[in-house]
Design a protein around this motif. Sequence first.
Motif, PDB file in Angstrom:
ATOM      1  N   ILE A   1       0.837  -1.186   0.000  1.00 49.37           N
ATOM      2  CA  ILE A   1       0.000   0.000   0.000  1.00 49.37           C
ATOM      3  C   ILE A   1       0.877   1.243   0.000  1.00 49.37           C
ATOM      4  O   ILE A   1       1.731   1.423   0.869  1.00 49.37           O
ATOM      5  CB  ILE A   1      -0.931   0.021   1.232  1.00 49.37           C
ATOM      6  CG1 ILE A   1      -2.002  -1.046   1.091  1.00 49.37           C
ATOM      7  CG2 ILE A   1      -1.586   1.372   1.402  1.00 49.37           C
ATOM      8  CD1 ILE A   1      -2.968  -0.814  -0.048  1.00 49.37           C
ATOM      9  N   GLN A   2       0.669   2.099  -1.002  1.00 47.91           N
ATOM     10  CA  GLN A   2       1.340   3.382  -1.065  1.00 47.91           C
ATOM     11  C   GLN A   2       0.342   4.465  -0.679  1.00 47.91           C
ATOM     12  O   GLN A   2      -0.791   4.488  -1.160  1.00 47.91           O
ATOM     13  CB  GLN A   2       1.876   3.646  -2.467  1.00 47.91           C
ATOM     14  CG  GLN A   2       2.666   4.939  -2.590  1.00 47.91           C
ATOM     15  CD  GLN A   2       3.123   5.199  -4.010  1.00 47.91           C
ATOM     16  OE1 GLN A   2       2.752   4.462  -4.922  1.00 47.91           O
ATOM     17  NE2 GLN A   2       3.899   6.244  -4.198  1.00 47.91           N
ATOM     18  N   GLY A   3       0.786   5.354   0.219  1.00 50.64           N
ATOM     19  CA  GLY A   3      -0.128   6.344   0.766  1.00 50.64           C
ATOM     20  C   GLY A   3      -0.790   7.212  -0.273  1.00 50.64           C
ATOM     21  O   GLY A   3      -2.006   7.425  -0.250  1.00 50.64           O
ATOM     22  N   PHE A   4      -0.014   7.724  -1.231  1.00 44.90           N
ATOM     23  CA  PHE A   4      -0.591   8.616  -2.231  1.00 44.90           C
ATOM     24  C   PHE A   4      -1.605   7.891  -3.100  1.00 44.90           C
ATOM     25  O   PHE A   4      -2.662   8.448  -3.442  1.00 44.90           O
ATOM     26  CB  PHE A   4       0.531   9.210  -3.094  1.00 44.90           C
ATOM     27  CG  PHE A   4       0.051  10.231  -4.073  1.00 44.90           C
ATOM     28  CD1 PHE A   4      -0.322  11.501  -3.651  1.00 44.90           C
ATOM     29  CD2 PHE A   4      -0.039   9.933  -5.427  1.00 44.90           C
ATOM     30  CE1 PHE A   4      -0.775  12.455  -4.554  1.00 44.90           C
ATOM     31  CE2 PHE A   4      -0.485  10.884  -6.336  1.00 44.90           C
ATOM     32  CZ  PHE A   4      -0.846  12.143  -5.901  1.00 44.90           C
ATOM     33  N   ARG A   5      -1.322   6.634  -3.472  1.00 48.05           N
ATOM     34  CA  ARG A   5      -2.267   5.875  -4.282  1.00 48.05           C
ATOM     35  C   ARG A   5      -3.547   5.599  -3.496  1.00 48.05           C
ATOM     36  O   ARG A   5      -4.657   5.645  -4.064  1.00 48.05           O
ATOM     37  CB  ARG A   5      -1.619   4.556  -4.721  1.00 48.05           C
ATOM     38  CG  ARG A   5      -2.498   3.754  -5.681  1.00 48.05           C
ATOM     39  CD  ARG A   5      -1.730   2.642  -6.368  1.00 48.05           C
ATOM     40  NE  ARG A   5      -1.161   1.687  -5.437  1.00 48.05           N
ATOM     41  CZ  ARG A   5       0.137   1.438  -5.298  1.00 48.05           C
ATOM     42  NH1 ARG A   5       1.017   2.092  -6.040  1.00 48.05           N
ATOM     43  NH2 ARG A   5       0.574   0.547  -4.445  1.00 48.05           N
ATOM     44  N   LEU A   6      -3.418   5.323  -2.212  1.00 49.83           N
ATOM     45  CA  LEU A   6      -4.597   5.089  -1.378  1.00 49.83           C
ATOM     46  C   LEU A   6      -5.485   6.329  -1.344  1.00 49.83           C
ATOM     47  O   LEU A   6      -6.720   6.231  -1.435  1.00 49.83           O
ATOM     48  CB  LEU A   6      -4.161   4.706   0.037  1.00 49.83           C
ATOM     49  CG  LEU A   6      -5.284   4.389   1.036  1.00 49.83           C
ATOM     50  CD1 LEU A   6      -5.946   3.064   0.684  1.00 49.83           C
ATOM     51  CD2 LEU A   6      -4.738   4.336   2.460  1.00 49.83           C
TER      52      LEU A   6
END
Length: 357
Positions: free
Chosen positions: A163-168
């Motif tokens: 999980i990447q924060g910006f993509r989330l």
Amino acid sequence: MSAGRVAFGYRTRTLRSRWVSGRVGLRSVVVSTALFLTALGLGAVALTHGDYPLTLQQVFAALTGAEQGFERTVVLKWRLPIVIAAVVFGALLGIGGAIFQSLTRNPLGSPDVIGFDAGSYTAVVVTILVIGKGGYWWVAFAAIAGGLTTAFVVYVLSYRRGIQGFRLIIVGIAVSAMLVSVNSYLITRAEIEDAMTVGFWAAGSLARVTWTPLVPALAIAAVLIVSAALLAPALRRLEMGDDAAVTLGTRPGPVRLGLIVTGVATAAVVTAAAGPIVFIALAAPQLARRLTRSAGVGIPAAAGMGATMLAGAHLLSLLIAQAYRPVPVGLITLCLGGGYLIWLLIRETHQRYGLTR
């Protein structure tokens, strides 16, 4: 720095007991305590305002039992549940915002931005307009289930070798936009009375909070606060990366799942009892971090800041009602938080493209 000791950049104290041990920053403790005391002070002042003005002496007499007349009914039955809700719900929103901003490593990581509030709102709209159930327990269950379901969908869609924060955040904003369109369609198809009920609930108001919905909400809030406190050390380790967390004895998968459920539940409980109150979860953690001058987002300070912000917004709504007309507290947090979001976006853009001096 003396031999054998590490300088953390701020004064700390180590707490040890039979079951737990840890290091806490003195400034964080002082700031968190001051914020909660401020929230309680704002709540006490709010008890004196309303259609039936009271003094602080009358409020104190009503709370201690020295006053048994109409003032006691006004304070204990009508105003005290709202003030308690403002402090506790604000703390819950601060906790939820701190959890997601730490997990995403992004100040935009907030339940209302990612779309979990929209999921709770959609579930409530479906429950009221489609199923035809508007009782508290139906609304509460729908809000929690909708928030958790949305969190699951966002998590699955944004998962790609982790999980990447910006993509989330981007996926959450997209899902939120889709849910908003669903809500608009359902409201336009509903009867006028039902649409007005949903619209008023969507404004986010503490005015309808009574002891009946507040007591179960407080019980759930206690569980969530304990859960957040137990998961806080693991959250600090996750901020260093999954590899470092595993080295320190933390299993990232189960811990991250527990944190997501806890963070979503904090927003869902507030949404179930008072409707969606936005931007508290977004602003409280970052404002608290600036006061504590800490490297990361601290849960206690974020909770204190959230409690202070919502208690202050509630008091402001009472003052506006006395001068003009009643305004839901959710609209106040929306107006104030919107300005904060614009400033935050400009600041993040400048930092990303190196425009700051």
